[in-house]
Scaffold this motif. Structure first.
Motif, PDB file in Angstrom:
ATOM      1  N   UNK A   1       1.884  20.802   4.920  1.00 26.03           N
ATOM      2  CA  UNK A   1       2.948  20.876   4.230  1.00 26.03           C
ATOM      3  C   UNK A   1       3.468  22.450   4.435  1.00 26.03           C
ATOM      4  N   UNK A   2       4.644  22.575   4.497  1.00 20.95           N
ATOM      5  CA  UNK A   2       5.306  23.767   4.731  1.00 20.95           C
ATOM      6  C   UNK A   2       6.244  24.241   3.384  1.00 20.95           C
ATOM      7  N   UNK A   3       6.019  23.514   2.427  1.00 25.11           N
ATOM      8  CA  UNK A   3       6.799  23.899   1.264  1.00 25.11           C
ATOM      9  C   UNK A   3       5.989  23.999  -0.030  1.00 25.11           C
ATOM     10  N   UNK A   4       4.605  23.469   0.102  1.00 25.53           N
ATOM     11  CA  UNK A   4       3.766  23.447  -1.111  1.00 25.53           C
ATOM     12  C   UNK A   4       2.512  23.331  -0.845  1.00 25.53           C
ATOM     13  N   UNK A   5       1.625  24.281  -0.891  1.00 27.74           N
ATOM     14  CA  UNK A   5       0.264  24.454  -0.558  1.00 27.74           C
ATOM     15  C   UNK A   5      -0.776  23.543  -1.265  1.00 27.74           C
ATOM     16  N   UNK A   6      -0.315  23.478  -2.722  1.00 24.42           N
ATOM     17  CA  UNK A   6      -1.337  22.801  -3.538  1.00 24.42           C
ATOM     18  C   UNK A   6      -0.918  21.335  -3.210  1.00 24.42           C
TER      19      UNK A   6
ATOM     20  N   UNK B   1       5.355  11.604  -5.803  1.00 24.69           N
ATOM     21  CA  UNK B   1       5.252  10.238  -6.247  1.00 24.69           C
ATOM     22  C   UNK B   1       6.036   9.309  -5.299  1.00 24.69           C
ATOM     23  N   UNK B   2       6.926  10.119  -4.303  1.00 24.62           N
ATOM     24  CA  UNK B   2       7.520   9.194  -2.936  1.00 24.62           C
ATOM     25  C   UNK B   2       6.665   9.074  -1.940  1.00 24.62           C
ATOM     26  N   UNK B   3       6.908   7.957  -1.192  1.00 26.87           N
ATOM     27  CA  UNK B   3       6.013   7.549  -0.117  1.00 26.87           C
ATOM     28  C   UNK B   3       5.981   8.678   0.952  1.00 26.87           C
TER      29      UNK B   3
ATOM     30  N   UNK C   1       0.923  -1.301  -0.089  1.00 29.63           N
ATOM     31  CA  UNK C   1      -0.088   0.012   0.032  1.00 29.63           C
ATOM     32  C   UNK C   1       0.877   1.234  -0.010  1.00 29.63           C
ATOM     33  N   UNK C   2       0.791   2.067  -0.915  1.00 31.00           N
ATOM     34  CA  UNK C   2       1.247   3.404  -0.979  1.00 31.00           C
ATOM     35  C   UNK C   2       0.296   4.711  -0.856  1.00 31.00           C
ATOM     36  N   UNK C   3       0.966   5.673  -0.288  1.00 34.10           N
ATOM     37  CA  UNK C   3       0.184   6.974  -0.197  1.00 34.10           C
ATOM     38  C   UNK C   3       1.278   8.057  -0.433  1.00 34.10           C
ATOM     39  N   UNK C   4       1.075   8.762  -1.686  1.00 35.03           N
ATOM     40  CA  UNK C   4       1.839   9.612  -2.065  1.00 35.03           C
ATOM     41  C   UNK C   4       1.109  11.081  -2.340  1.00 35.03           C
ATOM     42  N   UNK C   5       1.991  12.087  -2.686  1.00 31.59           N
ATOM     43  CA  UNK C   5       1.205  13.166  -3.071  1.00 31.59           C
ATOM     44  C   UNK C   5       1.967  13.591  -4.753  1.00 31.59           C
ATOM     45  N   UNK C   6       0.898  14.252  -5.317  1.00 31.27           N
ATOM     46  CA  UNK C   6       1.439  14.671  -6.903  1.00 31.27           C
ATOM     47  C   UNK C   6       2.360  15.730  -6.744  1.00 31.27           C
ATOM     48  N   UNK C   7       2.617  16.398  -5.522  1.00 33.55           N
ATOM     49  CA  UNK C   7       3.626  17.407  -5.391  1.00 33.55           C
ATOM     50  C   UNK C   7       4.440  17.339  -4.274  1.00 33.55           C
ATOM     51  N   UNK C   8       5.529  18.337  -4.055  1.00 33.43           N
ATOM     52  CA  UNK C   8       6.231  18.391  -3.075  1.00 33.43           C
ATOM     53  C   UNK C   8       5.546  18.278  -1.476  1.00 33.43           C
ATOM     54  N   UNK C   9       5.733  17.631  -0.792  1.00 33.12           N
ATOM     55  CA  UNK C   9       5.172  17.572   0.501  1.00 33.12           C
ATOM     56  C   UNK C   9       6.335  17.615   1.642  1.00 33.12           C
TER      57      UNK C   9
END
Length: 201
Positions: free
Chosen positions: A171-176, A118-120, A104-112
């Protein structure tokens, strides 16, 4: 004489000495996951976050509902069987998943929070089952596959209840943000679902 034999046979069946299966159809002892539904909210039972939503919540909750169907291992065959159920048939899905969860993986499509798209996001996610039996018990995302493989469906099984994934801190580096949940099964089948794109300020 025939009546005595018939009565004796009925008595033996009733006492369980001669087992008789009550299920003429296949025993659907297992469940297979067919799809997943994913909802994102600020709190338990809160309104779902939709595309374009802005939130300042300290943490978010992803509610995961598994959709599955019951499957049989093999036809049950004859009415008479050494392992037959005398009075009732078992609940379907009582033996859990037939096609086990591999990952099972949970990722974001942007920096988090420093983690690339795409990283876990494993370090930012805690899981819990919706079943009241597990109320308040949380565990890391890394254990979710193994947990799902031990859960059952059936009448009161854990697979009937939604999972909760708590994501924090914001997130502190990417609000979207947009999250992607992916479940890979041992057969190679892959199921995935994304949340709407939203702004987490």
């Amino acid at each position: 004489m025939i009546w005595k034999l018939l009565r004796m046979l009925l008595l033996l069946i009733f006492l369980g000495v001669v087992p008789m299966a009550c299920c003429k159809e296949e025993l659907r002892e297992y469940a297979n996951v067919q799809a997943i539904r994913l909802f994102l909210s600020e709190s338990v039972n809160g309104p779902a976050i939709t595309s374009g939503t802005r939130t300042t919540a300290a943490q978010l909750r992803a509610t995961v509902q598994l959709e599955y169907h019951y499957v049989a291992v093999a036809p049950s065959g004859s009415w008479f069987s050494g392992n037959a159920m005398a009075l009732q048939c078992p609940e379907p899905g009582g033996k859990g998943l037939k096609d086990k969860v591999e990952s099972v993986s949970f990722t974001s499509t942007g920096l988090f929070n420093g983690v690339a798209a795409g990283q876990s996001l494993e370090q930012f996610v805690r899981c819990s089952a919706g079943n009241s039996r597990y109320q308040g018990v949380t565990f890391p995302l890394a254990q979710l596959a193994d947990s799902l493989n031990t859960w059952k469906s059936g009448k009161y099984g854990e697979l009937n209840y939604p999972l909760e994934l708590v994501i924090s801190p914001k997130p502190t580096d990417n609000v979207q943000q947009q999250f992607l949940l992916r479940i890979r099964l041992q057969s190679g089948k892959q199921l995935e679902q994304t949340t709407p794109t939203f702004v987490w300020e």
